[in-house]
Design an enzyme around this catalytic site. Structure first.
Site, PDB file in Angstrom:
ATOM      1  N   TYR A  51       0.848  -1.202   0.000  1.00  0.00           N
ATOM      2  CA  TYR A  51       0.000   0.000   0.000  1.00  0.00           C
ATOM      3  C   TYR A  51       0.872   1.235   0.000  1.00  0.00           C
ATOM      4  CZ  TYR A  51      -4.988  -0.335  -0.046  1.00  0.00           C
ATOM      5  OH  TYR A  51      -6.272  -0.445  -0.480  1.00  0.00           O
ATOM      6  N   GLU A  53      -0.601   4.819  -0.358  1.00  0.00           N
ATOM      7  CA  GLU A  53      -1.434   6.020  -0.559  1.00  0.00           C
ATOM      8  C   GLU A  53      -0.575   7.260  -0.386  1.00  0.00           C
ATOM      9  OE1 GLU A  53      -4.741   5.858   2.100  1.00  0.00           O
ATOM     10  OE2 GLU A  53      -5.787   4.342   0.915  1.00  0.00           O
ATOM     11  N   ASP A 197      -5.872  13.747 -25.246  1.00  0.00           N
ATOM     12  CA  ASP A 197      -5.865  12.342 -24.844  1.00  0.00           C
ATOM     13  C   ASP A 197      -5.121  11.582 -25.952  1.00  0.00           C
ATOM     14  OD1 ASP A 197      -6.374   9.691 -24.423  1.00  0.00           O
ATOM     15  OD2 ASP A 197      -8.536   9.922 -24.110  1.00  0.00           O
ATOM     16  N   THR A 223      -3.070   6.287 -22.054  1.00  0.00           N
ATOM     17  CA  THR A 223      -2.907   4.943 -21.526  1.00  0.00           C
ATOM     18  C   THR A 223      -1.439   4.587 -21.741  1.00  0.00           C
ATOM     19  OG1 THR A 223      -3.528   4.091 -23.691  1.00  0.00           O
ATOM     20  CG2 THR A 223      -5.243   4.117 -22.012  1.00  0.00           C
ATOM     21  N   LYS A 226      -0.962   0.885 -25.204  1.00  0.00           N
ATOM     22  CA  LYS A 226      -1.261   0.748 -26.642  1.00  0.00           C
ATOM     23  C   LYS A 226       0.069   0.834 -27.401  1.00  0.00           C
ATOM     24  CE  LYS A 226      -6.000   2.207 -26.091  1.00  0.00           C
ATOM     25  NZ  LYS A 226      -6.249   2.945 -24.843  1.00  0.00           N
ATOM     26  N   ARG A 232      -1.061  -2.328 -18.670  1.00  0.00           N
ATOM     27  CA  ARG A 232      -2.405  -1.743 -18.843  1.00  0.00           C
ATOM     28  C   ARG A 232      -2.632  -0.686 -17.763  1.00  0.00           C
ATOM     29  NH1 ARG A 232      -6.235  -2.929 -21.722  1.00  0.00           N
ATOM     30  NH2 ARG A 232      -4.793  -4.361 -22.693  1.00  0.00           N
TER      31      ARG A 232
HETATM   32  N1  PLP Z   1      -8.734   7.377 -24.219  1.00  0.00           N
HETATM   33  C1  PLP Z   1      -8.675   6.833 -25.439  1.00  0.00           C
HETATM   34  C2  PLP Z   1      -8.483   7.726 -26.631  1.00  0.00           C
HETATM   35  C3  PLP Z   1      -8.765   5.450 -25.604  1.00  0.00           C
HETATM   36  O1  PLP Z   1      -8.731   4.911 -26.833  1.00  0.00           O
HETATM   37  C4  PLP Z   1      -8.933   4.638 -24.443  1.00  0.00           C
HETATM   38  C5  PLP Z   1      -9.020   3.163 -24.530  1.00  0.00           C
HETATM   39  O2  PLP Z   1      -9.225   2.553 -25.493  1.00  0.00           O
HETATM   40  C6  PLP Z   1      -9.019   5.267 -23.200  1.00  0.00           C
HETATM   41  C7  PLP Z   1      -8.902   6.634 -23.129  1.00  0.00           C
HETATM   42  C8  PLP Z   1      -9.334   4.502 -21.946  1.00  0.00           C
HETATM   43  O3  PLP Z   1      -8.411   3.641 -21.530  1.00  0.00           O
HETATM   44  P1  PLP Z   1      -8.766   2.476 -20.485  1.00  0.00           P
HETATM   45  O4  PLP Z   1      -9.408   1.399 -21.260  1.00  0.00           O
HETATM   46  O5  PLP Z   1      -7.421   2.144 -19.900  1.00  0.00           O
HETATM   47  O6  PLP Z   1      -9.679   3.070 -19.441  1.00  0.00           O
END
Ligand code: PLP
Length: 413
Positions: A51, A53, A197, A223, A226, A232
């Site tokens: 843990y 936190e 994002d 993320t 990918k 993950r």
């Molecule tokens: N943002 C985008 C553009 C994504 O393609 C994804 C997942 O496919 C996410 C966020 C979310 O990721 P997670 O599945 O880890 O929550």
């Protein structure tokens, strides 16, 4: 016998089956990849017991000296990789990274302008069943019908009309490089914040092959699993001035203890992405995608926007008389894994859309190159041209099995 096999043969056996599936088939899901053996090793350690936190040097639990070192390394490496001032590496996923930013800068009811899910956006970009669609007032932009590229005239006019507090750039199914500077200009013109994002293409940014949004965005989320090829999980980059508020949103705002084993996996992945060989890998992902796209197009399949600049393509299979669902199932029978996907201006429904999404990050990790992509393209076409013929799928599956096992999967002997 392994310990797991001994203790829990059912779970062991399902994992063994999954190992085999990952080895004998062709993984073309655009959001997936194979982590390195080093990332796998870090993620499967005793760190899962701990843990922690709080943040390095400011924990609510004792015994955090080693995890402090790990999280600090992960943060420093993330900043180095993207030229960022600050990184929070604790979000458990990409969705939580996005949630962290929204809750840091928005109040419920505030307006966000983000990409339409049906044009390639993500659930967390305001889909009505997602928390983002429920908490905020969402306006969506999309791509032009003519060339299926982001319609910046529309982004600008929606921005002027709705005055969003936050503009979200980035997508889950957009095959072209995203011009972050254009989003930044529009955001500036209406005094909105910009969040990018970059989940799908963060590996291409890390390699310097796609525009780095850190230069122009207030917050960048991603993320790590990918194109970046880590475990993950998720992370957020921002300027130092936003660090305190962001940190407080992640913990204690939306999470308890970080998954320290996964933070370690992210640290290893950032380290790997900082090596010169990673740039070669990322370039190969793009080269492979281009060749696979050409191969599919030459077989009569229409690609959204006509091709790809990144790791993915959206194939409209209605042009060859199929639906996305039928195409996905037929390819699955042959050991080729893709996902059905809406294409922009789709006349069909999400559960049986017109397209499939195909990505090259995972096969590239296994060492496949352009010639291999031509073979993969041919197999895809063969299966799709006889989608209801199981014998064709069986024959292709056998050929693929033989071919794929020649390309090792990291961490699987
Ligand atoms: N943002 C985008 C553009 C994504 O393609 C994804 C997942 O496919 C996410 C966020 C979310 O990721 P997670 O599945 O880890 O929550």
């Amino acid at each position: 016998m392994t310990t797991l096999q001994n203790v829990d043969p059912e779970i062991w056996s399902a994992i063994e089956d999954e190992k085999r599936r990952q080895t004998v088939g062709l993984e073309l899901i655009a959001s997936e990849n194979y982590t390195s053996a080093a990332v796998l090793e870090a993620a499967g350690t005793v760190l899962t017991n701990k843990y922690a936190e709080g943040y390095p040097g400011r924990r609510y639990y004792g015994g955090c000296q080693h995890v402090d070192e790990i999280e600090s390394l992960a943060r420093t490496r993330a900043c180095q990789l993207y030229g960022a001032e600050y990184a929070n590496v604790q979000p458990h996923s990409g969705s939580q990274a996005n949630m962290a930013v929204y809750l840091t800068v928005l109040q419920p009811g505030d307006t966000i302008l983000a990409m339409d899910l049906a044009h390639g956006g993500h659930l967390t970009h305001g889909m009505h069943l997602n928390f983002s669609g429920q908490l905020y007032s969402v306006v969506h932009y999309g791509v032009r019908e003519s060339d299926q590229r982001i319609d910046f005239d529309q982004v600008a006019s929606l921005a002027r009309e709705h005055k969003p507090k936050l503009i979200v750039a980035g997508a889950s199914a957009y095959p072209r490089e995203i011009e972050h500077g254009k989003f930044a200009e529009i955001a500036k013109s209406i005094d909105a914040l910009l969040m990018v994002d970059m989940a799908h293409y963060s590996g291409l940014v890390a390699a310097g092959l796609h525009d780095n949004p850190v230069r122009v965005a207030d917050y960048v989320t991603s993320t790590s699993h990918k194109t970046l090829r880590g475990p993950r999980s998720g992370f957020v980059l921002t300027r130092e001035e936003n660090a305190r508020a962001l940190d407080r949103t992640v913990f204690p705002g939306i999470q308890g203890g970080p998954l320290v084993h996964i933070v370690a996996g992210k640290a290893v992945c950032f380290h790997e992405a900082l090596q010169p060989s990673y740039r070669e890998y990322a370039q190969q992902i793009i080269d492979n995608a281009r060749v696979l796209a050409e191969s599919l197009t030459s077989g009569g399949i229409r690609l959204a926007s006509g091709g790809t600049d990144n790791h993915l393509m959206l194939a409209d299979v209605t042009a060859i008389g199929l639906s996305g669902k039928i195409a996905e199932e037929a390819l699955d029978r042959a050991g080729i894994t893709v996902n059905k996907n809406m294409i922009p201006y789709d006349q069909r429904k999400p559960l049986d859309p017109s397209g499939i999404r195909i990505g090259t990050a995972a096969l590239t990790t296994r060492g496949m190159k352009e010639d291999d992509m031509r073979r993969v393209g041919k197999w895809i076409l063969t299966v799709l041209q006889s989608a209801d013929d199981h014998t064709v799928a069986d024959n292709v599956r056998q050929e693929i099995e033989e071919f794929a096992t020649g390309f090792p999967v990291p961490g699987i002997e």
